[in-house]
Design an enzyme around this catalytic site. Structure first.
Site, short mmCIF file in Angstrom:
data_model
loop_
_atom_site.label_atom_id
_atom_site.label_comp_id
_atom_site.label_asym_id
_atom_site.label_seq_id
_atom_site.Cartn_x
_atom_site.Cartn_y
_atom_site.Cartn_z
N ASN A 111 16.07 -3.09 17.01
CA ASN A 111 16.77 -1.82 17.15
C ASN A 111 16.88 -1.21 15.76
O ASN A 111 17.66 -1.69 14.94
CB ASN A 111 18.16 -2.08 17.77
CG ASN A 111 19.05 -0.85 17.73
OD1 ASN A 111 18.58 0.26 17.50
ND2 ASN A 111 20.34 -1.06 17.97
N TRP A 112 16.10 -0.17 15.52
CA TRP A 112 16.08 0.42 14.18
C TRP A 112 17.25 1.36 13.92
O TRP A 112 17.39 1.87 12.81
CB TRP A 112 14.75 1.15 13.94
CG TRP A 112 13.61 0.23 13.65
CD1 TRP A 112 13.65 -1.13 13.57
CD2 TRP A 112 12.25 0.61 13.39
NE1 TRP A 112 12.40 -1.62 13.28
CE2 TRP A 112 11.52 -0.57 13.16
CE3 TRP A 112 11.57 1.83 13.35
CZ2 TRP A 112 10.15 -0.56 12.88
CZ3 TRP A 112 10.22 1.85 13.07
CH2 TRP A 112 9.52 0.66 12.84
N LYS A 113 18.02 1.65 14.97
CA LYS A 113 19.16 2.56 14.80
C LYS A 113 18.68 3.86 14.13
O LYS A 113 17.58 4.31 14.40
CB LYS A 113 20.29 1.87 14.04
CG LYS A 113 20.63 0.51 14.66
CD LYS A 113 21.87 -0.12 14.12
CE LYS A 113 22.08 -1.46 14.83
NZ LYS A 113 23.33 -2.10 14.49
N HIS B 5 24.95 0.46 23.82
CA HIS B 5 25.16 -0.23 22.54
C HIS B 5 26.58 0.06 22.05
O HIS B 5 27.10 1.16 22.25
CB HIS B 5 24.12 0.25 21.52
CG HIS B 5 24.12 -0.57 20.27
ND1 HIS B 5 25.06 -0.40 19.29
CD2 HIS B 5 23.32 -1.59 19.88
CE1 HIS B 5 24.83 -1.29 18.32
NE2 HIS B 5 23.79 -2.03 18.66
N GLU C 108 27.70 0.82 19.27
CA GLU C 108 27.83 2.00 18.40
C GLU C 108 27.89 3.29 19.22
O GLU C 108 28.57 4.23 18.85
CB GLU C 108 26.66 2.03 17.38
CG GLU C 108 26.86 0.95 16.32
CD GLU C 108 25.59 0.41 15.70
OE1 GLU C 108 24.51 1.00 15.86
OE2 GLU C 108 25.69 -0.66 15.05
N GLU D 75 26.30 -8.84 22.68
CA GLU D 75 26.45 -8.49 21.26
C GLU D 75 27.93 -8.44 20.89
O GLU D 75 28.57 -7.39 21.06
CB GLU D 75 25.82 -7.13 20.98
CG GLU D 75 24.33 -7.09 21.21
CD GLU D 75 23.67 -6.07 20.28
OE1 GLU D 75 22.77 -6.47 19.54
OE2 GLU D 75 24.07 -4.90 20.30
N GLY E 151 25.94 -6.27 12.24
CA GLY E 151 25.83 -5.68 10.90
C GLY E 151 26.77 -6.30 9.88
O GLY E 151 26.94 -5.78 8.78
N SER F 232 23.77 -9.85 13.82
CA SER F 232 23.37 -10.56 12.59
C SER F 232 22.35 -11.66 12.84
O SER F 232 22.41 -12.73 12.24
CB SER F 232 24.60 -11.11 11.86
OG SER F 232 25.42 -10.04 11.43
N GLY G 95 19.09 -5.86 14.71
CA GLY G 95 19.26 -4.61 13.99
C GLY G 95 18.66 -4.70 12.60
O GLY G 95 17.45 -4.61 12.41
P1 PGA Z 1 22.45 -6.43 13.46
O1 PGA Z 1 22.55 -5.37 14.68
O2 PGA Z 1 21.31 -7.35 13.76
O3 PGA Z 1 22.21 -5.57 12.25
O4 PGA Z 1 23.76 -7.14 13.42
C1 PGA Z 1 22.35 -5.78 16.00
C2 PGA Z 1 22.49 -4.61 16.94
O5 PGA Z 1 23.28 -3.71 16.66
O6 PGA Z 1 21.80 -4.53 17.98
#
Ligand code: PGA
Length: 241
Positions: A9-11, A96, A98, A165, A171, A204, A225
């Protein structure tokens, strides 16, 4: 048999030039990746067409980070399923944390997006997970049950991926213990009607913890991510041992 799905997931990262550079570094690493592993990249919308062309004939599937429930309409800033399928997108991340935290996503809109994705043949990756406060208050199970119950109304479990998650692990570099992720994922599985749903862990995931995560019996993949933004690091994750 449950499918293994590793998704990046490149966000809101990477211009087209940066995506091109990533793909030229990443794709050669996949030559010996076992074919049973599904590899998915979810770049920003502006990179999708380019990525779709570059990935044509490769073993990487393309995913989007959002999908609206209507096929078109006055929904500024949203994207419709037919716009995604037309350019070869196969997966879409839904719910997600976010999106839930910053953009008002609720279990009701998550449910609408899941159904719209499936109606158009996309495979949704439904994200669920608790905050640190909810975990500390022993509310993890209750929260996740409620996210699943409300999110999965009338959703076809034969075309679905779920990502567990824990929000406190996203993150932060603070990974959930692999055994604990395995335990929560088995609880998620116990609430599904279809035992073959792929359930990923996300939060992470890094080259140095992927082997332990994937060694857990209930964990069928990862949603990655930060560590999916760099070709060598995502390649190491996809080629976990
Ligand atoms: P991260 O993000 O690997 O940077 O913790 C995971 C995600 O948000 O899907």
């Amino acid at each position: 048999m449950r499918k293994i799905v590793i998704a990046g997931n490149w966000k809101m990262f990477k211009t087209q030039a940066e995506s091109t550079a990533f793909l030229s570094g990443f794709l050669p690493h996949l030559e010996s990746t076992p074919s049973a592993r599904e590899v998915v990249l979810c770049p920003p919308f502006t990179d999708l067409i380019l990525a779709s062309k570059s990935l044509h004939g490769s073993r990487v599937s393309l995913g989007s980070q959002n999908v609206h429930w209507e096929e078109n309409g006055a929904y500024t800033g949203e994207i419709a399923a037919p716009m995604l399928t037309e350019i070869g997108v196969r997966y879409v991340i839904v719910g997600h944390s976010e999106r839930r935290q910053y953009f008002g996503e609720t279990d009701i809109t998550v449910n609408l997006r899941l159904k719209a994705a499936q109606k158009h043949g996309l495979t949704p990756i439904l994200c669920v997970g608790e905050t640190k406060q909810q975990r500390d208050a022993n509310e993890t199970e209750k929260l996740i049950s409620s996210q699943l119950k409300k999110g999965l109304v009338d959703v076809d479990q034969s075309n679905l991926v779920i990502a567990y998650e824990p929000i406190w692990a996203i993150g932060t570099g603070d990974t959930c213990e692999a055994k604990e992720a395995n335990r929560v994922i088995s609880l998620i599985r116990s609430q599904l009607s279809n035992p073959s749903v792929t359930i990923q862990y996300g939060g992470s995931v890094k080259p140095n913890n992927i082997d332990e995560i994937m060694a857990q019996p209930e964990i069928d993949g990862a949603l990655v991510g930060g560590a999916s933004l760099e070709a060598d690091s995502f390649a190491r994750i996809v080629n976990y041992k």
